[in-house]
Design an enzyme around this catalytic site. Sequence first.
Site, PDB file in Angstrom:
ATOM      1  N   HIS A  24       0.585  -1.323   0.184  1.00 18.79           N
ATOM      2  CA  HIS A  24       0.114   0.136   0.098  1.00 18.79           C
ATOM      3  C   HIS A  24       0.962   1.153   0.435  1.00 18.79           C
ATOM      4  O   HIS A  24       0.662   1.736   0.768  1.00 18.79           O
ATOM      5  CB  HIS A  24      -1.126  -0.166   0.867  1.00 18.79           C
ATOM      6  CG  HIS A  24      -0.531  -0.240   2.463  1.00 18.79           C
ATOM      7  ND1 HIS A  24       0.300  -0.069   3.386  1.00 18.79           N
ATOM      8  CD2 HIS A  24      -1.219  -1.766   3.268  1.00 18.79           C
ATOM      9  CE1 HIS A  24      -0.253  -1.101   4.437  1.00 18.79           C
ATOM     10  NE2 HIS A  24      -0.847  -1.920   4.236  1.00 18.79           N
ATOM     11  N   HIS A  78      -5.030 -12.038  11.617  1.00 16.02           N
ATOM     12  CA  HIS A  78      -5.400 -10.558  11.968  1.00 16.02           C
ATOM     13  C   HIS A  78      -5.955 -11.206   9.726  1.00 16.02           C
ATOM     14  O   HIS A  78      -5.392 -11.757   9.314  1.00 16.02           O
ATOM     15  CB  HIS A  78      -3.950 -10.155  11.666  1.00 16.02           C
ATOM     16  CG  HIS A  78      -3.983  -9.020  10.862  1.00 16.02           C
ATOM     17  ND1 HIS A  78      -5.173  -7.819  11.081  1.00 16.02           N
ATOM     18  CD2 HIS A  78      -3.031  -7.819  10.186  1.00 16.02           C
ATOM     19  CE1 HIS A  78      -4.280  -6.565  10.421  1.00 16.02           C
ATOM     20  NE2 HIS A  78      -3.513  -6.602   9.645  1.00 16.02           N
ATOM     21  N   GLU A  80      -6.507  -8.415   7.732  1.00 13.51           N
ATOM     22  CA  GLU A  80      -6.006  -8.112   6.652  1.00 13.51           C
ATOM     23  C   GLU A  80      -5.521  -9.344   5.642  1.00 13.51           C
ATOM     24  O   GLU A  80      -4.806 -10.240   5.998  1.00 13.51           O
ATOM     25  CB  GLU A  80      -4.399  -6.510   6.935  1.00 13.51           C
ATOM     26  CG  GLU A  80      -4.299  -6.073   5.469  1.00 13.51           C
ATOM     27  CD  GLU A  80      -2.647  -5.279   5.879  1.00 13.51           C
ATOM     28  OE1 GLU A  80      -2.831  -4.865   7.690  1.00 13.51           O
ATOM     29  OE2 GLU A  80      -3.353  -3.706   4.647  1.00 13.51           O
ATOM     30  N   ASP A  82      -2.697  -9.936   3.298  1.00 11.74           N
ATOM     31  CA  ASP A  82      -2.096 -10.488   2.881  1.00 11.74           C
ATOM     32  C   ASP A  82      -1.964 -12.167   3.548  1.00 11.74           C
ATOM     33  O   ASP A  82      -1.209 -12.683   3.253  1.00 11.74           O
ATOM     34  CB  ASP A  82      -0.835  -9.456   3.103  1.00 11.74           C
ATOM     35  CG  ASP A  82      -0.568  -9.041   4.549  1.00 11.74           C
ATOM     36  OD1 ASP A  82      -1.863  -8.629   4.872  1.00 11.74           O
ATOM     37  OD2 ASP A  82       0.081  -8.389   5.318  1.00 11.74           O
ATOM     38  N   HIS A 145      -1.814  -4.407  13.546  1.00 10.35           N
ATOM     39  CA  HIS A 145      -1.567  -3.407  12.642  1.00 10.35           C
ATOM     40  C   HIS A 145      -3.746  -3.010  12.382  1.00 10.35           C
ATOM     41  O   HIS A 145      -3.842  -1.659  12.403  1.00 10.35           O
ATOM     42  CB  HIS A 145      -1.498  -3.186  11.726  1.00 10.35           C
ATOM     43  CG  HIS A 145      -1.922  -2.875  10.572  1.00 10.35           C
ATOM     44  ND1 HIS A 145      -1.573  -3.331   9.468  1.00 10.35           N
ATOM     45  CD2 HIS A 145      -1.757  -1.454   9.943  1.00 10.35           C
ATOM     46  CE1 HIS A 145      -1.858  -2.374   7.948  1.00 10.35           C
ATOM     47  NE2 HIS A 145      -1.959  -1.412   8.893  1.00 10.35           N
ATOM     48  N   ASP A 164       1.408  -8.915  12.318  1.00 11.06           N
ATOM     49  CA  ASP A 164       2.190  -8.221  11.992  1.00 11.06           C
ATOM     50  C   ASP A 164       3.616  -7.001  13.287  1.00 11.06           C
ATOM     51  O   ASP A 164       4.838  -6.797  12.224  1.00 11.06           O
ATOM     52  CB  ASP A 164       1.541  -6.511  11.592  1.00 11.06           C
ATOM     53  CG  ASP A 164       0.730  -6.925  10.476  1.00 11.06           C
ATOM     54  OD1 ASP A 164       1.189  -7.855   9.607  1.00 11.06           O
ATOM     55  OD2 ASP A 164      -0.258  -6.206   9.711  1.00 11.06           O
ATOM     56  N   TYR A 192       9.829  -0.778   8.408  1.00  8.03           N
ATOM     57  CA  TYR A 192       8.620  -1.620   8.157  1.00  8.03           C
ATOM     58  C   TYR A 192       7.937  -0.477   9.923  1.00  8.03           C
ATOM     59  O   TYR A 192       6.390  -0.588   9.853  1.00  8.03           O
ATOM     60  CB  TYR A 192       8.721  -3.374   8.402  1.00  8.03           C
ATOM     61  CG  TYR A 192       7.474  -3.497   9.009  1.00  8.03           C
ATOM     62  CD1 TYR A 192       7.080  -4.688   8.418  1.00  8.03           C
ATOM     63  CD2 TYR A 192       7.427  -3.777  10.803  1.00  8.03           C
ATOM     64  CE1 TYR A 192       5.967  -5.644   8.218  1.00  8.03           C
ATOM     65  CE2 TYR A 192       5.666  -4.617  10.482  1.00  8.03           C
ATOM     66  CZ  TYR A 192       5.189  -5.610   9.333  1.00  8.03           C
ATOM     67  OH  TYR A 192       4.389  -5.846   9.599  1.00  8.03           O
ATOM     68  N   HIS A 225       5.398 -11.770   8.686  1.00  6.65           N
ATOM     69  CA  HIS A 225       6.409 -11.126   7.980  1.00  6.65           C
ATOM     70  C   HIS A 225       8.140 -10.868   7.684  1.00  6.65           C
ATOM     71  O   HIS A 225       8.870 -10.881   9.140  1.00  6.65           O
ATOM     72  CB  HIS A 225       6.112  -9.811   6.928  1.00  6.65           C
ATOM     73  CG  HIS A 225       5.110  -8.997   6.630  1.00  6.65           C
ATOM     74  ND1 HIS A 225       4.334  -9.499   5.301  1.00  6.65           N
ATOM     75  CD2 HIS A 225       3.784  -9.327   7.810  1.00  6.65           C
ATOM     76  CE1 HIS A 225       2.904  -9.582   5.301  1.00  6.65           C
ATOM     77  NE2 HIS A 225       2.745  -8.662   7.014  1.00  6.65           N
TER      78      HIS A 225
END
Length: 396
Positions: A24, A78, A80, A82, A145, A164, A192, A225
């Site tokens: 993003h 989470h 999101e 991804d 996040h 995250d 990050y 990640h």
Amino acid sequence: MVKVTLKDGIYWVGVVDWNLRDFHDYVTRRGSSYNAYLIQDEKTALVDTVKAAFCNELVNHVSELTSFEKIDYVIVNHVEMDHSSSLPIIAKLAKNAKIYATARGKEELIKHYGKEFERIEPVKSGDKISLGKKTLTFLEAPMLHWPDSMFTYVIEDKVLMPNDAFGQHLASSGRFDDEVDPEILMEEAITYYSNILTPFAPLIVKKIQEVVAMNIPIEMIAPSHGIIWRKDPMKIVNAYMDWSTGKSVKNEVVIVFDTMWDSTNKMARAIGDGIASQGIEVKLFKLRATESADIVTEITNSKIVLVGSPTLNNGMFPPVSKFLTYITGLKPKSKQWGFFGSFGWGGGAVRSMIKIAKEAGFDVMEPTIELKWVPTEEELKKCFDYGVQIVQKLKT
Ligand code: FEO
């Protein structure tokens, strides 16, 4: 796949996205990974999934260790995409599994993927699921996040899976902190943090304090990640505290600017010379020559940020406007902000920048400096003196 073992019975089953270059609008020049973990005991749990484009790879990695029918629990830390966009497929394959998320996570998953996810069982901080000898427990971490976020902790193995938090957009063949270049690792960790987690700094401090107060031992931090912290998990926890509290901030100045016909560039350089003449480190970034993600990272540890813009049509130059939209959203703490610029007719860029900064609650320094047309030698001397004056702010 070579089996990646975190602890006996805990395996990485994620994927490496070598080619990710945009997250993003944050340029991820070293790619990323989407980490998922399989925990095998008398019962089997899958913690998180991966971006949908890589679902086949996740399916292959899991299938090398177990069949999907044998998965008892799927944990969604989470929502999101991804991490969750493979979930609709995984939920069909793991047809015997119960799916767990926070109450907010359940709401969001239904909205993302449909009513099928009404079967999700919400969990909250302190809830436990026994897998046999291993026990999973959860810690809600709203806004780290997204509102739904939570951490999963494997009690007996002392492994924290915080999704995250503590991650990095770093594609690598090594999976652990002792298998990659430590400098690159910390560079990507702060990039990050700066681009994803800066707005939530106060919540990060609170969450870390909460975990410390719980006195839970942590031998490994396995984020969603990048690499897994096993050699020195407290290194990233301490770094997060330093970045979030402003402890890492140094007496440095960052000058961010763009220029049309070189006047603002000349001003930036003269101001930078004034700052450097006082023995203070200063870094100049022209917006169209540098990725915003890198500038934001530099700002994390700097005390003063100066932003320069030429006036275009009575307002800011568009690259500066875009940058201010980004940085005022991230709201980095413990900074002082100064603004300067050039104009040809009536001006307006400096006024516009200050308005936006004040509306965002930034600590704006006065005076500003704004010059007409091309700066004369005398005016460049004023810019130099402005830089010298700025250094005094570092001492207050
Ligand atoms: Fe890695 Fe908030 O997603």
